[in-house]
Design a protein around this motif. Structure first.
Motif, mmCIF file in Angstrom:
data_model
loop_
_atom_site.group_PDB
_atom_site.id
_atom_site.type_symbol
_atom_site.label_atom_id
_atom_site.label_comp_id
_atom_site.label_asym_id
_atom_site.label_seq_id
_atom_site.Cartn_x
_atom_site.Cartn_y
_atom_site.Cartn_z
ATOM 1 N N GLY A 37 0.807 -1.204 0.000
ATOM 2 C CA GLY A 37 0.000 0.000 0.000
ATOM 3 C C GLY A 37 0.841 1.255 0.000
ATOM 4 O O GLY A 37 2.075 1.208 -0.038
ATOM 5 N N SER A 38 0.155 2.395 0.051
ATOM 6 C CA SER A 38 0.847 3.673 0.041
ATOM 7 C C SER A 38 -0.046 4.727 0.683
ATOM 8 O O SER A 38 -1.265 4.560 0.776
ATOM 9 C CB SER A 38 1.201 4.083 -1.389
ATOM 10 N N VAL A 39 0.574 5.801 1.126
ATOM 11 C CA VAL A 39 -0.155 6.911 1.736
ATOM 12 C C VAL A 39 0.746 8.135 1.702
ATOM 13 O O VAL A 39 1.975 8.004 1.587
ATOM 14 C CB VAL A 39 -0.568 6.560 3.190
ATOM 15 N N ILE A 46 -3.490 1.734 5.761
ATOM 16 C CA ILE A 46 -4.651 0.835 5.768
ATOM 17 C C ILE A 46 -5.949 1.634 5.813
ATOM 18 O O ILE A 46 -6.911 1.321 5.105
ATOM 19 C CB ILE A 46 -4.572 -0.127 6.968
ATOM 20 N N MET A 47 -5.958 2.691 6.624
ATOM 21 C CA MET A 47 -7.183 3.481 6.798
ATOM 22 C C MET A 47 -7.418 4.460 5.645
ATOM 23 O O MET A 47 -8.563 4.798 5.340
ATOM 24 C CB MET A 47 -7.117 4.242 8.121
ATOM 25 N N ASN A 48 -6.318 4.947 5.012
ATOM 26 C CA ASN A 48 -6.439 5.917 3.910
ATOM 27 C C ASN A 48 -5.614 5.440 2.724
ATOM 28 O O ASN A 48 -4.621 6.074 2.354
ATOM 29 C CB ASN A 48 -5.952 7.302 4.353
ATOM 30 N N PRO A 49 -5.985 4.311 2.122
ATOM 31 C CA PRO A 49 -5.147 3.755 1.045
ATOM 32 C C PRO A 49 -4.982 4.724 -0.111
ATOM 33 O O PRO A 49 -5.960 5.238 -0.661
ATOM 34 C CB PRO A 49 -5.917 2.491 0.629
ATOM 35 N N LEU A 87 -5.407 11.844 11.635
ATOM 36 C CA LEU A 87 -4.516 11.203 12.595
ATOM 37 C C LEU A 87 -5.285 10.774 13.844
ATOM 38 O O LEU A 87 -6.279 11.417 14.206
ATOM 39 C CB LEU A 87 -3.392 12.168 12.995
ATOM 40 N N PRO A 88 -4.838 9.710 14.533
ATOM 41 C CA PRO A 88 -5.418 9.383 15.834
ATOM 42 C C PRO A 88 -5.283 10.569 16.790
ATOM 43 O O PRO A 88 -4.346 11.365 16.673
ATOM 44 C CB PRO A 88 -4.578 8.184 16.299
ATOM 45 N N GLN A 89 -6.185 10.677 17.739
ATOM 46 C CA GLN A 89 -6.269 11.848 18.604
ATOM 47 C C GLN A 89 -4.951 12.176 19.292
ATOM 48 O O GLN A 89 -4.571 13.342 19.411
ATOM 49 C CB GLN A 89 -7.368 11.638 19.650
#
Length: 486
Positions: free
Chosen positions: A349-351, A382-385, A394-396
């Protein structure tokens, strides 16, 4: 300066040459700009240096508009003729490579750049160019350039990581024991593997052992092996890690977790260069290089009776201290680029992260160091392919910048910039004898930066707010002028 070689911008549009030259001057890069007609002179210089040991002095090309109508393919062939392993960045989306071209020509082009460009995009491009050049040198078997890319995994431009790389280059080919100290996740095993790969033992095994992950009663058998019937369940003889690493390198990770009775046995191996299998009486000679690592403070453990002082001095011949990620936050943009590129090469994957997200990550404490950053990059992929991650994605716990301020991060190249008013009625008078404008502006800039640092007690982030520039921009300027926080 992020790139040790010259960057060449070839474009017939004067404003593009000027804008990119401004960007690279700001980054401290060695840059030349030229029209396509002027490239012929630069090309001759490249041919003169191509046969020298240092090779072509150009690190990357930015290739733009050509008024003479010369085709892109012809331009790339011209570059390849004199700088065959140098990557090219095309300026503008209208310039594209064709699938029926020579694969080498297509692979020379590493990206299409659309102006204006921001700070993180340019860092990413420079780093990708470095990786491309390294890969081409390896493919061409360029032995003379090997020391320049010894430690590809340890990316960064901070003083701390540069010091680590310098220490590694000094000891890599020496037959001495190395002790690597640092917090968990800082890359101690990466250092050990690089030391092995760039030593005379590179063709022999590299065998890692985590001393804290193996039960104390099994550690001796794991390291030295055992004979048949040595203990219950030993139905066959078995070689230990010392035997498996013969001629190569044995990496003793988390040596501070090793029980005291095993420390005595390791000390004997270091002194006598021999060992015996569990349950046997035959002595085996060993020729391995020991590299040890720990996240513990061994000197405190010695004072508390948890680690043998004589073993410590045997291991601590050449110590290397790994900095935590929070100590080299300026390396985070390059580390993110490296981790993303690694995922892409492994087809996982990539981001991409925008400037605000990168700034937010630079403000994080990173208790898990580089390992924590790697996990975050993979999670975002994984969350923003194949997407672009902003602060709001981003997480908090990683959000250290207000989301609504994210749009305030402006690109480096702008058509216009709002003037800053220092004081009403203040006018700088030009002396009759003239003035060195560059020196004058640099002195003024240093003075204002120092005032901002003094006003904020040396807090770089707050000083950057007073100067209405980004924190990374202020850090770069402080480094350029050799300024300290206090």
């Amino acid at each position: 300066m992020l790139y040790e070689k010259k960057i060449i911008v070839i474009d017939d549009r004067e404003e593009i040459r000027r804008d990119l030259k401004t960007v690279f001057d700001f980054l401290g890069e060695n840059t030349s700009v030229a029209t396509h007609n002027e490239w012929a002179e630069i090309k001759e210089e490249c041919k003169k240096t191509a046969g020298e040991e240092s090779g072509c002095g150009i690190g990357m090309f930015f290739l733009g508009c050509c008024d003479s109508g010369l085709s892109l393919k012809s331009q790339l062939e011209s570059i390849r003729e004199s700088c065959d392993i140098t990557p090219v960045v095309l300026l503008g989306e209208d310039q594209t490579v064709s699938d029926d071209w020579d694969p080498y020509l297509r692979h020379m082009v590493i990206d299409n750049l659309v102006l204006p460009v921001n700070y993180s995009e340019m860092l990413n491009l420079i780093h990708r160019a470095q990786r491309y050049t390294e890969a081409q040198r390896r493919a061409h078997g360029d032995k003379s350039q090997r020391p320049n890319h010894l430690f590809r995994s340890l990316v960064g431009t901070s003083r701390e990581i540069q010091h680590v790389r310098a220490m590694m280059s000094q000891v890599a080919d020496k037959e001495v024991t190395v002790l690597i100290e640092g917090d968990s996740g800082t890359g101690k095993e990466v250092v050990a593997r690089n030391l092995h790969f760039h030593s005379s033992r590179r063709d022999k095994p590299f065998v890692p052992v985590n001393c804290g992950a193996i039960p104390a009663e099994l550690l001796e058998s794991e390291l030295f092996g055992h004979e048949k019937g040595a203990f219950t369940g030993a139905i066959n003889g078995r070689a230990g890690r010392f035997e498996l690493a013969e001629g190569g390198t044995l990496f003793l990770d988390e040596i501070g977790d090793m029980p005291l009775h095993m420390q005595v046995k390791i000390l004997r191996v270091l002194q006598e260069k021999s060992y015996e299998r569990v349950g046997g009486n035959k002595s085996f000679k060993t020729n391995v290089r020991i590299i040890a690592a720990t996240h513990r403070n061994l000197e405190e453990m010695i004072a508390n009776g948890g680690f043998r002082e004589d073993l410590y001095y045997r291991l601590n011949v050449f110590p290397i201290e790994m900095p935590s990620l929070s100590e080299r936050a300026e390396d985070i943009p390059l580390l993110v680029s490296e981790l993303t590129a690694r995922m892409e090469s492994e087809k996982r994957g990539s981001v991409r992260f925008n400037s605000a997200a990168i700034m937010s990550l630079c403000s994080h404490a990173w208790p898990g160091n580089v390992r924590e950053l790697a996990n975050l990059v993979e999670r975002m992929a994984i969350m923003n392919p194949y997407g672009v991650v902003g602060v709001q994605d981003l997480p908090q716990r990683y959000r250290h910048i207000e989301v609504e301020l994210e749009d305030e991060f402006e690109p480096l190249v702008e058509e216009s910039r709002k003037p800053t008013v220092v004081g009403e009625g203040d006018i700088a008078l030009l002396p009759e004898s003239g003035i060195d404008l560059k020196e004058y502006i640099a002195g003024l800039e240093q003075s204002l930066i120092q005032q901002a640092l003094d006003n904020t007690g040396g807090v770089v982030a707050r000083a950057a707010e007073q100067l209405t520039i980004r924190r990374t921009t202020l850090v770069e300027k402080m480094r350029k002028y050799g300024m300290q926080r206090s």
